[in-house]
Design an enzyme around this catalytic site. Structure first.
Site, PDB file in Angstrom:
ATOM      1  N   ARG A 233       1.756  25.629   4.747  1.00 54.69           N
ATOM      2  CA  ARG A 233       0.633  26.483   5.193  1.00 54.69           C
ATOM      3  C   ARG A 233       0.960  27.704   4.227  1.00 54.69           C
ATOM      4  O   ARG A 233       1.988  28.155   4.109  1.00 54.69           O
ATOM      5  CB  ARG A 233       0.831  27.211   6.539  1.00 54.69           C
ATOM      6  N   GLU A 262      -6.895  30.916   1.641  1.00 60.35           N
ATOM      7  CA  GLU A 262      -7.676  29.625   0.947  1.00 60.35           C
ATOM      8  C   GLU A 262      -8.921  29.563   1.635  1.00 60.35           C
ATOM      9  O   GLU A 262      -9.737  28.970   1.053  1.00 60.35           O
ATOM     10  CB  GLU A 262      -6.922  28.556   0.825  1.00 60.35           C
ATOM     11  N   HIS A 294      -5.115  22.055  -1.448  1.00 61.51           N
ATOM     12  CA  HIS A 294      -4.701  21.730  -0.315  1.00 61.51           C
ATOM     13  C   HIS A 294      -4.919  20.231  -0.136  1.00 61.51           C
ATOM     14  O   HIS A 294      -5.545  19.713   0.889  1.00 61.51           O
ATOM     15  CB  HIS A 294      -5.269  22.300   0.807  1.00 61.51           C
TER      16      HIS A 294
END
Length: 331
Positions: A233, A262, A294
């Site tokens: 994360r 993000e 991601h």
């Protein structure tokens, strides 16, 4: 019952449609759930969301007012969901508690090796028929130290690969993993791990107590020539502090599949827009930094397991069953 799925990627759509076939109808949207798009869900009892959905208080209130009663998130993480508000509104919330740990662990290693061996720079050069080796020297990882912050399923998978490379293993976690110990891992303090490791990989969940786990103080503890990888994360790293250290010429390489700001950026095409995030804009200019969007979880195997678990969560909700995936039970 028809289910509305937000933030569905093109590769993901046929998997979702096939998994729900014979159970419920599903409508897949490529737009992400936020305050502006939440009204689309009016009339849908069940909504499925992606990891970057905005499920704060206002969005949950809009969903509940529109008749939504169940949210099935297609991810393990749920730090984007206000669970207290969901409970107050009577919303059932479920997530995917498990999917292939190898998808993320293998991608973390992809990032590590790419920055270590300067793969992006080398590829860019050869496209221009520049075959010089200047600036492409990496290091053997065999015999060096891998520090794994978080030794759950993904951390264990990462550790097994590090063991295969013949690396010395250091671990840090609130609970030790016997499987990692059997591989020769020694559990140490976070400070010792950061100071001794040549390769550091993050595999802990984002919670209030882990936010900026790697802050300015922690970064200064890391070796100047270490490699830092984050596929967990973005909020685990203080990105502004990381940029400061990179500007000082530190670190052999940094591989980031996540970024703390993000939301609203990752999974979108921003190539024709002015970059408003100065920190990210600066981050991607460093030659020893590789940022991806991601995608560590994004394999056929992992996404298939995520979709199957999401279908099960919806079926359990309709049948009144409760599983380990339920974060807020049906009221």
């Amino acid at each position: 019952m028809e289910i509305l799925a937000f933030g569905v990627q093109a590769d993901e759509k046929p998997l979702i449609e096939r998994a729900f076939r014979g159970h419920h109808e599903v409508r897949c949207l490529d737009v992400f759930l936020n305050e502006d798009t939440a009204p689309i869900a009016t009339g849908y009892e069940t909504v499925s969301t992606s990891v970057n959905a905005d499920l704060g208080a206002r969005v949950l209130e809009i969903l509940a007012a529109g008749g939504t009663r169940m949210i099935a998130q297609r991810s393990t993480g749920f730090n984007n969901i206000d669970l207290k508000v969901a409970e107050r509104l009577g919303l059932t919330v479920a997530r995917v508690s498990y999917y292939s740990p190898y998808s993320v662990a293998e991608f973390a290693w992809t990032l590590a090796m790419a920055v270590n061996r300067r793969i992006v720079r080398a590829s860019t050069r050869t496209r221009d028929f520049d075959f010089r080796l200047d600036g492409l020297m990496g290091r053997d990882l065999h015999g060096r130290t891998a520090g794994v912050l978080g030794t759950g399923k993904i951390g264990e998978a990462f550790t097994r690969i590090a063991h295969g490379f013949g690396m010395r293993l250091l671990g840090w976690d609130v609970a030790e993993n016997p499987a990692c110990r059997e591989l020769g891992m020694r559990y140490v303090s976070k400070e010792e791990l950061l100071a001794e490791s040549d390769l550091i990989s993050l595999h802990v969940p984002l919670m209030p107590e882990t936010r900026h786990l790697i802050d300015s103080t922690a970064l200064k503890t890391v070796k100047d020539d270490a490699i830092l990888v984050n596929s967990s994360r973005g909020g685990l790293i203080d990105t502004a502090a990381l940029v400061t250290e990179l500007r000082a010429g530190r670190f052999a390489g940094v591989g980031l599949d996540v970024y703390e700001a993000e939301a609203g950026l990752f999974f979108h095409d921003k190539s024709l827009e002015a970059v408003e995030d100065d920190t990210l804009a600066r981050l991607v200019t460093f030659p020893n930094v590789l940022v991806t969007s991601h995608q560590a979880y994004y394999t056929e195997d992992a996404v298939g397991q995520i979709v199957d678990a999401t279908v099960k969560n919806v079926l359990d909700y309709k049948a009144g069953r409760r599983s380990e995936n339920v974060l807020v039970p049906r009221s």
